[in-house]
Each structure stands twice: as C-alpha cells, then as structure tokens.
Scaffold this motif. Structure first.
Motif, short mmCIF file in Angstrom:
data_model
loop_
_atom_site.label_atom_id
_atom_site.label_comp_id
_atom_site.label_asym_id
_atom_site.label_seq_id
_atom_site.Cartn_x
_atom_site.Cartn_y
_atom_site.Cartn_z
N LYS A 205 49.63 40.16 36.97
CA LYS A 205 48.77 40.02 38.15
C LYS A 205 47.32 40.12 37.71
N VAL A 206 46.50 39.13 38.09
CA VAL A 206 45.09 39.10 37.70
C VAL A 206 44.23 38.97 38.95
N GLU A 207 43.00 39.38 38.80
CA GLU A 207 42.05 39.36 39.92
C GLU A 207 40.67 39.04 39.38
N TYR A 208 39.88 38.29 40.16
CA TYR A 208 38.50 37.96 39.80
C TYR A 208 37.58 38.54 40.87
N ALA A 209 36.50 39.18 40.41
CA ALA A 209 35.55 39.81 41.34
C ALA A 209 34.17 39.85 40.68
N VAL A 210 33.13 40.03 41.51
CA VAL A 210 31.76 40.21 41.02
C VAL A 210 31.49 41.71 40.95
N ILE A 211 31.30 42.22 39.74
CA ILE A 211 31.10 43.65 39.51
C ILE A 211 29.80 43.84 38.74
N ASP A 212 28.88 44.57 39.33
CA ASP A 212 27.58 44.86 38.69
C ASP A 212 26.86 43.58 38.26
N GLY A 213 26.88 42.59 39.14
CA GLY A 213 26.15 41.36 38.87
C GLY A 213 26.79 40.44 37.85
#
Length: 298
Positions: A205-213
């Motif tokens: 299971k993978v996830e993409y997100a914007v973390i600390d720019g």
C-alpha cells in the motif's frame, strides 16, 4: 685673469663639460682646468701650449667678448652658470629614467585594479552559473525520479481493498483533487520485491502527499492496519498539486473506487513549484497485469 676666474668658482668641476663643447680637440679627456679656463678667458679660439683651437660657446649660452677684466669675469661666471644648468638637466633626466614617476605608478595601480575587478566579476558569474546549473539539474533529476516511481506504481495498481489504521475498510484506489484531501492519493500496487525473504506479501500500500513543501511517497509495511513508514521526499519546493482521474473518456477531480470501476484509466498530475514552474504528467493505471479488473467483470 685665469687666476681671478678660479677664485670665483672651481673650474675642476666644469672643465669636462666645457671640453665637450669645443669644436676641435685632439683628446677632450686631456683638457685640464687651467687649459679650459685659459680658453674661456682669452676670448680667442686658441691658447699657447693648449693645443685647442676653434672654441665655440655652449648652445644657447653666453659667449665671451673682449673688454675690461670685470666684463670678462662676469661673462665667465654666466658661462659657468649656464653650463651647470645644462649638466643639472641631464642629471635630472638620468635620475628620472632610473625609476617610475607617481603618475606612472598610479596608472599601473588603476590598470591592476580594473583587471582585478574584471576577474572577480567573472569568478562571481561562474559561481552563480554553476549554482543555477546544479539547481536546474537537481530539479530535472527529481522530476525524472518522480515520473519513474509513479509510472511503476500506477502500472502495477491492483484491485485489492484494504483497512486503515483504525480497522475501517477502504477501496483499493482512493484519490483527492489536491494536497488538502486526506488522503491525497492512496492505492495498492503489486510487484514489491522481497530481497530479504521477510514474511510479508509482495503487494504494498502506497500513498502520495505534500509534506513540508515536498511531494513525498509514503509506503506501508503491511496492507491492513499498519502504521506508515517514514515519508520519502521526491520533488522539493512544491507550491501546489492538482489531480484528475479519467474513466470512460471523462475527467473527474476525485476518485473512489466502485465494484464495477475499482481503478481509473489514467491519472493527470499537475505540479506548481516555487518560481512559477508548472509540470503536467499523465500516467496509465493498471497496465502492468494484462486485462484490467473492470474489463474482466464487464
């Protein structure tokens, strides 16, 4: 008269100068102060016992004329003074030619300063160009890495529902419209290599997100109920992210899988980075395992 003239000024200092201005002389080095003084005081071009004839006065200097003794003494002193000035001028020129004047030194320093300033400017430009080139290469490398990772993830997407950390069931593919959505993008992919032979599945299971720019990828060690692993930043300096999902020829800003359509056909990713650079990427979903799940069920 010669004795009187020597009483005014010592002829031994000026005799060689007088000898060089004589028209005829067998050997100017042999001219003695007495002979030179006799030539000046006689007013004639020759003197008995001297061997020097044809006297000519210094250029531009006063000559000797016949007259009383005082006049000859006055003319003699004027001749000595003029000869001393000419010799002094030549000595000054010789002293000046042996070194540099203040103006020459200042001009040299000015030229050196201009060359130094040009060198510093060129070095500064080279450093800035090198920094800009390195930053651009880093950006290109980050985008290439993101494209490679997301292409592999989307191509191996699977229809496999999972449970979150609280035990709630979620569809196999969940996607939002941007970074404010939670999760922004989460799905299950296959082909997870198990090089260490750990007791786990080959799906992940993978996830993409914007973390600390930065746009980051988050992986989970297990499909159901596991806490995520530390995020891996891929693309830094991300200002905004937009996602769209395509199904049956239409685009949608959000995606929640259904039994008949668990996976979208394609995903569009737009990234706006600091500095105004915008990138658009398109990825096909579920193409790594032959026939799609929704096509098999139809």
């Amino acid at each position: 008269m010669a004795g009187d003239a020597r009483s005014y000024l010592d002829l031994s200092h000026w005799a060689p100068a007088f000898a060089r201005h004589l028209r005829k002389s067998p050997d100017p080095a042999t001219v003695t102060p007495a002979k030179a003084g006799a030539v000046w005081l006689s007013g004639r071009g020759e003197t008995a016992g001297c061997g020097i004839t044809g006297f000519a006065p210094l250029h531009g200097g006063p000559g000797l004329r016949r007259g009383d003794g005082k006049g000859q003494q006055r003319d003699f002193r004027r001749g000595l003074a003029f000869a001393g000035e000419r010799e002094g001028d030549r000595g000054a020129r010789t002293s000046a030619e042996s070194g540099f004047t203040l103006i020459e030194v200042m001009i040299s320093l000015l030229i050196f300063g201009l060359l130094s300033a040009a060198g510093v400017a060129l070095l500064s430009f080279s450093v800035r160009a090198q920094g800009a080139t390195a930053a651009k290469l880093d950006d290109v490398s980050a985008m290439n890495q993101l494209e490679s990772i997301m292409t592999a993830d989307f191509a191996q997407a699977l229809d496999r529902p999972v449970r979150d950390e609280n035990g709630n069931g979620t569809p196999a593919f969940v996607g939002g419209s941007g970074p404010t959505a939670v999760p922004m993008l989460r799905f299950v992919r296959g082909g997870w290599s198990n090089l260490d032979g750990m007791p786990r599945a080959d799906v992940q299971k993978v996830e993409y997100a914007v973390i600390d720019g930065a746009l980051a990828r988050v992986a989970y060690p297990m499909l159901d109920g596991a806490q995520p692993l530390p995020a891996t930043p891929i693309v830094p300096r991300v200002k905004q992210v937009a996602l769209r999902y395509r199904i049956k020829g239409a685009w949608s800003d959000r995606w929640t899988g259904a039994p008949q359509t668990p996976l979208p056909d394609a995903v569009e990713l737009r990234i706006l980075r600091t500095g105004g650079i915008e990138t658009r990427e398109l990825f096909l979903v579920g193409t790594g395992y032959g026939k799609r799940a929704d096509a098999r069920t139809s």
